[in-house]
Design a protein around this motif. Structure first.
Motif, PDB file in Angstrom:
ATOM      1  N   ASP A   1       0.822  -1.209   0.000  1.00 38.19           N
ATOM      2  CA  ASP A   1       0.000   0.000   0.000  1.00 38.19           C
ATOM      3  C   ASP A   1       0.859   1.264   0.000  1.00 38.19           C
ATOM      4  OD1 ASP A   1      -2.409  -1.408   0.065  1.00 38.19           O
ATOM      5  OD2 ASP A   1      -2.297  -1.642   2.235  1.00 38.19           O
ATOM      6  N   PHE A   2       2.055   1.160   0.605  1.00 36.08           N
ATOM      7  CA  PHE A   2       2.932   2.321   0.710  1.00 36.08           C
ATOM      8  C   PHE A   2       4.368   1.922   0.384  1.00 36.08           C
ATOM      9  CE2 PHE A   2      -0.432   2.986   3.832  1.00 36.08           C
ATOM     10  CZ  PHE A   2      -0.873   4.268   3.525  1.00 36.08           C
ATOM     11  N   ALA A   3       5.101   2.875  -0.155  1.00 37.54           N
ATOM     12  CA  ALA A   3       6.546   2.684  -0.300  1.00 37.54           C
ATOM     13  C   ALA A   3       7.172   4.037  -0.037  1.00 37.54           C
ATOM     14  CB  ALA A   3       6.879   2.213  -1.699  1.00 37.54           C
ATOM     15  N   ASP A   4       8.220   4.038   0.751  1.00 41.23           N
ATOM     16  CA  ASP A   4       8.911   5.279   1.065  1.00 41.23           C
ATOM     17  C   ASP A   4      10.349   5.138   0.612  1.00 41.23           C
ATOM     18  OD1 ASP A   4       9.990   7.569   2.324  1.00 41.23           O
ATOM     19  OD2 ASP A   4       8.274   7.554   3.690  1.00 41.23           O
ATOM     20  N   LEU A   5      10.706   5.924  -0.403  1.00 42.82           N
ATOM     21  CA  LEU A   5      12.030   5.773  -1.020  1.00 42.82           C
ATOM     22  C   LEU A   5      13.092   6.623  -0.325  1.00 42.82           C
ATOM     23  CD1 LEU A   5      10.023   4.758  -3.204  1.00 42.82           C
ATOM     24  CD2 LEU A   5      11.523   5.739  -4.918  1.00 42.82           C
ATOM     25  N   ARG A   6      12.705   7.263   0.770  1.00 47.10           N
ATOM     26  CA  ARG A   6      13.638   8.231   1.351  1.00 47.10           C
ATOM     27  C   ARG A   6      14.800   7.654   2.153  1.00 47.10           C
ATOM     28  NH1 ARG A   6       9.342  12.289   3.895  1.00 47.10           N
ATOM     29  NH2 ARG A   6       8.518  10.271   4.551  1.00 47.10           N
ATOM     30  N   PRO A   7      14.648   6.539   2.852  1.00 41.56           N
ATOM     31  CA  PRO A   7      15.811   6.054   3.613  1.00 41.56           C
ATOM     32  C   PRO A   7      17.053   5.982   2.720  1.00 41.56           C
ATOM     33  CG  PRO A   7      13.895   4.764   4.188  1.00 41.56           C
ATOM     34  CD  PRO A   7      13.482   5.662   3.039  1.00 41.56           C
ATOM     35  N   ILE A   8      18.182   6.422   3.249  1.00 43.07           N
ATOM     36  CA  ILE A   8      19.375   6.481   2.399  1.00 43.07           C
ATOM     37  C   ILE A   8      20.237   5.222   2.503  1.00 43.07           C
ATOM     38  CG2 ILE A   8      19.453   9.002   2.213  1.00 43.07           C
ATOM     39  CD1 ILE A   8      21.576   8.974   4.428  1.00 43.07           C
ATOM     40  N   SER A   9      19.803   4.264   3.295  1.00 43.67           N
ATOM     41  CA  SER A   9      20.485   2.962   3.340  1.00 43.67           C
ATOM     42  C   SER A   9      19.574   1.984   4.058  1.00 43.67           C
ATOM     43  CB  SER A   9      21.819   3.061   4.086  1.00 43.67           C
ATOM     44  OG  SER A   9      21.578   3.223   5.474  1.00 43.67           O
ATOM     45  N   GLY A  10      19.948   0.720   4.021  1.00 48.61           N
ATOM     46  CA  GLY A  10      19.178  -0.292   4.740  1.00 48.61           C
ATOM     47  C   GLY A  10      19.200  -0.040   6.239  1.00 48.61           C
ATOM     48  N   THR A  11      20.339   0.346   6.753  1.00 48.95           N
ATOM     49  CA  THR A  11      20.453   0.620   8.190  1.00 48.95           C
ATOM     50  C   THR A  11      19.569   1.802   8.567  1.00 48.95           C
ATOM     51  OG1 THR A  11      22.694  -0.238   8.238  1.00 48.95           O
ATOM     52  CG2 THR A  11      22.095   1.274  10.007  1.00 48.95           C
ATOM     53  N   ASN A  12      19.562   2.819   7.711  1.00 48.64           N
ATOM     54  CA  ASN A  12      18.733   3.998   7.935  1.00 48.64           C
ATOM     55  C   ASN A  12      17.242   3.616   7.933  1.00 48.64           C
ATOM     56  OD1 ASN A  12      17.881   6.933   6.081  1.00 48.64           O
ATOM     57  ND2 ASN A  12      18.503   6.928   8.210  1.00 48.64           N
ATOM     58  N   ALA A  13      16.868   2.685   7.056  1.00 48.11           N
ATOM     59  CA  ALA A  13      15.480   2.195   7.023  1.00 48.11           C
ATOM     60  C   ALA A  13      15.164   1.452   8.334  1.00 48.11           C
ATOM     61  CB  ALA A  13      15.273   1.278   5.819  1.00 48.11           C
ATOM     62  N   ASN A  14      16.108   0.659   8.801  1.00 48.82           N
ATOM     63  CA  ASN A  14      15.894  -0.060  10.066  1.00 48.82           C
ATOM     64  C   ASN A  14      15.769   0.907  11.243  1.00 48.82           C
ATOM     65  OD1 ASN A  14      15.853  -2.571   8.922  1.00 48.82           O
ATOM     66  ND2 ASN A  14      18.012  -3.008   9.303  1.00 48.82           N
TER      67      ASN A  14
END
Ligand SMILES: Cc1ncc(COP(=O)(O)O)c(C=O)c1O
Length: 429
Positions: free
Chosen positions: A86-99
């Motif tokens: 339903d959603f996707a957020d492309l803003r995290p600048i790395s996998g760690t940042n997404a975590n």
């Protein structure tokens, strides 16, 4: 005057060129890397790298974002289509940042989390000394079944009921087999835990429908890198279904911005969008070939005399092949990886689940990933060739420099980036 500093510039430019030449002549089997297409390279070199665009498209805190907004909105549409979310957020600048963002958005300090221990293949960002710990989480780890090379389902069920965590985390860095999400997600839900799935390594396989499907198996949130099996530029992404109340979702979005980043490296964002288009077009074929190549390499290595992990489970269902080299040399992977580098074969040493932690520099394992060599067009037959090169260095004890020459000639046949709009599909044998 000026010459000294110009010389620094020249040296750097020279190193960049040398690096690119060197890499295109080696067999890169680092499981966490990949290569981008010319179209994605164009995006990464674009003027988007000079922009700020804090906030969400059309609701920015900066002026001058009209083109950035269009690209980011295309990206949201393509990622949600690719992952049926339903959603996707492309803003995290790395996998760690997404975590980081997910831990901040889903939990409070003092909450409990269950994650895969790094010695069983988990990632540092899940651990007490990484993003989870920095969030103030009380981190517990999944019981692990060495024979199955996977989370022990029965033990995990018990642990979830006993601890009643706020979040459980699946996914890892050493990840040959799918995790038991569909078995454990219902138990996690019973105790009110969020189910997070770190797809850093396997995002491209999921996109191509060739690994597990976490969102359909019960995961609330996928976090990932965008540059491993998903063959985009270095970056991160968060993908989710409507998992809770509007406020819960808003908390997750705020954790991304302004929680753990301000601007989100727009040139990489544009590269992710083009990669998503490539994966919608070619992802199924790419992921299928990656898994075929990984199985072929595992079988070929076993035939050449290596102890490949997971034999009775078909060795692997992902892009990874794990080899135990502890019987070849007391320093195991700490001996093998540098020797292979001399031969132009680049891969990582890796702790295996049964290794004591003190063996971190001389672990038993090698972790091999075939996703990049698949992208440059290699097929199953080429995996046999790679296995022979590895045998010549590690078992036959041949001079790595001699093998490097053969690696160089072999690699000249693979200089295009396939599964892309630039070059299409590779020719079949
Ligand atoms: C499971 C897992 N999560 C997160 C990461 C971190 O990704 P990044 O390097 O993009 O921060 C990695 C990196 O290898 C990983 O293996």
């Amino acid at each position: 005057m000026g010459e000294e500093y110009r010389a620094y510039r020249d040296r750097v430019l020279n190193f960049l060129e040398e690096h690119e030449r060197w890499r295109s002549n080696t067999i890169n089997l680092i499981a966490s890397e990949n290569i981008t297409s010319p179209s994605v390279n164009r995006a990464v070199r674009s003027g988007f790298m000079h922009k700020y665009a804090e906030g969400w498209p059309k609701q920015r805190y900066y002026q001058g974002c009209k083109y950035v907004d269009e690209v980011e909105l295309i990206g949201v549409e393509l990622f949600t289509r690719l992952f049926r979310s339903d959603f996707a957020d492309l803003r995290p600048i790395s996998g760690t940042n997404a975590n980081q963002a997910a831990f901040f958005g889903l939990t409070q300090a003092g909450d409990r989390a269950i994650v895969l221990h790094t010695s069983h293949g988990g990632h540092i960002s899940h651990m007490p000394f990484g993003a989870a710990g920095m969030r103030g989480l009380e981190v517990h780890t999944w019981p692990f079944d060495n024979d199955e090379f996977n989370i022990d389902v029965e033990g995990a069920e018990k642990l979830i009921r006993e601890l009643e965590p706020k979040v459980v985390v699946f996914g890892g860095s050493l990840f040959p087999f799918p995790h038991p999400v569909k078995e454990l997600a219902p138990v996690a839900k019973e105790v009110g835990a969020y189910v997070m799935y770190d797809a850093a390594h396997v995002l491209g396989l999921i996109a191509g429908g060739q690994f597990q499907d976490p969102l359909r198996e019960g995961a609330d949130v996928i976090t990932a890198s965008t540059h491993k099996t998903f063959p985009g530029p270095q970056g991160g992404v968060i993908i989710y279904k409507r998992f809770g109340e509007t406020e819960e979702i808003a908390r997750l979005q705020q954790a991304i911005f302004p929680g753990v980043l301000s601007n989100h490296h727009l040139h990489h964002m544009a590269g992710k969008v083009i990669t998503a288009a490539e994966m919608l077009e070619y992802g199924e074929k790419y992921a299928t070939q990656v898994v075929k190549n990984a199985k072929a390499l595992a079988e070929a290595l076993a035939e050449e005399g290596f102890k490949v992990v997971g034999e009775d489970k078909g060795y692997t269902e992902s892009h990874q092949v794990i080899v135990d080299v502890s019987e070849l040399h007391p320093a195991g992977g700490g001996w093998a990886a540098p020797l292979l580098e001399e031969a132009g074969i680049i891969l990582n040493k890796n702790l295996l689940p049964w290794d004591p932690l003190e063996k971190v520099n001389e672990p038993s394992g090698l972790r091999i990933g075939v996703q990049e060599m698949t992208r440059v067009g290699m097929l199953e037959g080429d995996m046999k060739e790679i296995a022979r090169f590895i045998r010549r260095v590690l078992i036959d004890g041949e001079d790595p420099k001699k093998v490097e020459r053969d690696v160089f000639y072999f690699r000249q046949n693979f200089q295009k980036v396939y599964y892309s709009f630039d070059y299409g599909l590779p020719m079949k044998e």
